[in-house]
Design a protein around this motif. Structure first.
Motif, mmCIF file in Angstrom:
data_model
loop_
_atom_site.group_PDB
_atom_site.id
_atom_site.type_symbol
_atom_site.label_atom_id
_atom_site.label_comp_id
_atom_site.label_asym_id
_atom_site.label_seq_id
_atom_site.Cartn_x
_atom_site.Cartn_y
_atom_site.Cartn_z
ATOM 1 N N VAL A 60 0.848 -1.194 0.000
ATOM 2 C CA VAL A 60 0.000 0.000 0.000
ATOM 3 C C VAL A 60 0.883 1.244 0.000
ATOM 4 O O VAL A 60 1.440 1.639 1.028
ATOM 5 N N THR A 65 0.726 0.961 -6.344
ATOM 6 C CA THR A 65 0.885 -0.048 -5.296
ATOM 7 C C THR A 65 2.150 -0.862 -5.532
ATOM 8 O O THR A 65 2.698 -0.886 -6.636
ATOM 9 N N THR A 86 3.196 -5.891 4.151
ATOM 10 C CA THR A 86 2.073 -4.974 4.199
ATOM 11 C C THR A 86 1.202 -5.227 5.406
ATOM 12 O O THR A 86 1.220 -6.317 5.986
ATOM 13 N N SER A 87 0.446 -4.229 5.786
ATOM 14 C CA SER A 87 -0.508 -4.361 6.887
ATOM 15 C C SER A 87 -1.869 -4.832 6.386
ATOM 16 O O SER A 87 -2.760 -5.124 7.178
ATOM 17 N N GLU A 88 -2.022 -4.918 5.068
ATOM 18 C CA GLU A 88 -3.296 -5.309 4.464
ATOM 19 C C GLU A 88 -3.221 -6.734 3.929
ATOM 20 O O GLU A 88 -2.729 -6.976 2.830
ATOM 21 N N SER A 89 -3.707 -7.694 4.668
ATOM 22 C CA SER A 89 -3.638 -9.097 4.258
ATOM 23 C C SER A 89 -4.539 -9.405 3.067
ATOM 24 O O SER A 89 -4.382 -10.435 2.409
ATOM 25 N N SER A 90 -5.481 -8.526 2.752
ATOM 26 C CA SER A 90 -6.432 -8.783 1.665
ATOM 27 C C SER A 90 -5.780 -8.770 0.291
ATOM 28 O O SER A 90 -6.399 -9.179 -0.698
ATOM 29 N N TYR A 91 -4.527 -8.311 0.178
ATOM 30 C CA TYR A 91 -3.859 -8.217 -1.114
ATOM 31 C C TYR A 91 -3.152 -9.508 -1.518
ATOM 32 O O TYR A 91 -2.577 -9.587 -2.593
ATOM 33 N N VAL A 105 3.125 -10.022 6.774
ATOM 34 C CA VAL A 105 2.210 -9.035 7.337
ATOM 35 C C VAL A 105 2.954 -8.176 8.361
ATOM 36 O O VAL A 105 3.717 -8.680 9.185
#
Length: 240
Positions: A60, A65, A86-91, A105
């Motif tokens: 992010v 990106t 990243t702090s966003e595991s949804s990627y 993560v």
């Protein structure tokens, strides 16, 4: 020398990863050139020539990106080792197409990063073994395949044109260019684009019907009779 790039727009995360990486390299007694970037645009621009073997990328980031940056980098460096943090595991699913070796993560744990770097460097070492030994005047010379831009043939001498501008030449040969290439480069790494020129597929940045632009910005001609074969082999190489 090993080359590593870090890109993260968050200063604290960037410094944490850089600190862990420095500790890892020191502990393993590995000499490496590490460059740190705070924006993916700077990363892409500089790494066209820097060509790191390992990337540590945040996902992010502003404007572009880490996944989009990785797609740009993959085009010219299909063998690079990419690690996402990243702090966003949804990627995780979206990152699959750039073939990262791991997805960490945040906050990045030291042991997780170290084990991932072990894997990355084992693959880099295996790739570095891909070299050719060339007979030159007075002896032999070992050249990394990734550093060879193209090979040409003039006056019965074969010359290897390297990414840094160096030219390595053989003694005068008694055989023709086709026979030399068959004997020394029977793999699929090179393709004849001209009667006297064979280009490294991994070095191609842009292909037109008239010429090829290489990643070091040199241009070599493409003959009309060979364009179709070059285009087919180039696309096969990129889609592997």
């Amino acid at each position: 020398m090993l080359r590593i790039a870090i890109c993260d727009d968050d200063r604290s995360d960037r410094e944490r990863i850089h600190g862990y990486l420095s500790e890892y390299l020191e502990g393993k007694e590995i000499h490496a050139e590490v460059r740190v970037f705070d924006h993916p645009d700077k990363l892409i621009q500089e790494c066209e020539s820097f060509r790191p073997q390992v990337y540590l990328l945040d996902i992010v980031m502003p404007m572009l990106t880490g996944i989009q940056a990785a797609r740009e980098l993959r085009w010219n460096q299909p063998d690079a080792q990419i690690i996402f943090a990243t702090s966003e595991s949804s990627y995780a699913l979206e990152s699959f197409d750039v073939n990262p070796i791991n997805y960490i993560v945040k906050p990045v744990a030291k042991d997780k990063l170290f084990s991932t770097l072990d894997l990355a460097l084992s693959r880099v070492q295996a790739d570095d073994k891909r070299s050719v030994t060339v007979k030159i005047k007075g002896g032999l010379c070992s050249l990394r395949l990734d550093d060879i831009m193209y090979i040409d043939y003039r006056n019965h001498v074969v010359s290897y044109h390297m990414a840094d501008g160096e030219v390595v030449s053989t003694p005068t040969l008694r055989i023709g260019f086709s026979e030399y290439m068959d004997e020394n480069h029977s793999s699929q790494d090179f393709i004849r684009c001209h009667e006297s020129i064979s280009v490294n597929l991994g070095a191609i940045d842009k292909l037109t019907k008239a010429d090829i632009t290489l990643r070091n910005k040199e241009e070599v001609p493409v003959s009309k009779s060979r364009y179709a074969e070059v285009a087919d082999k180039y696309m096969d190489y990129r889609l592997e």
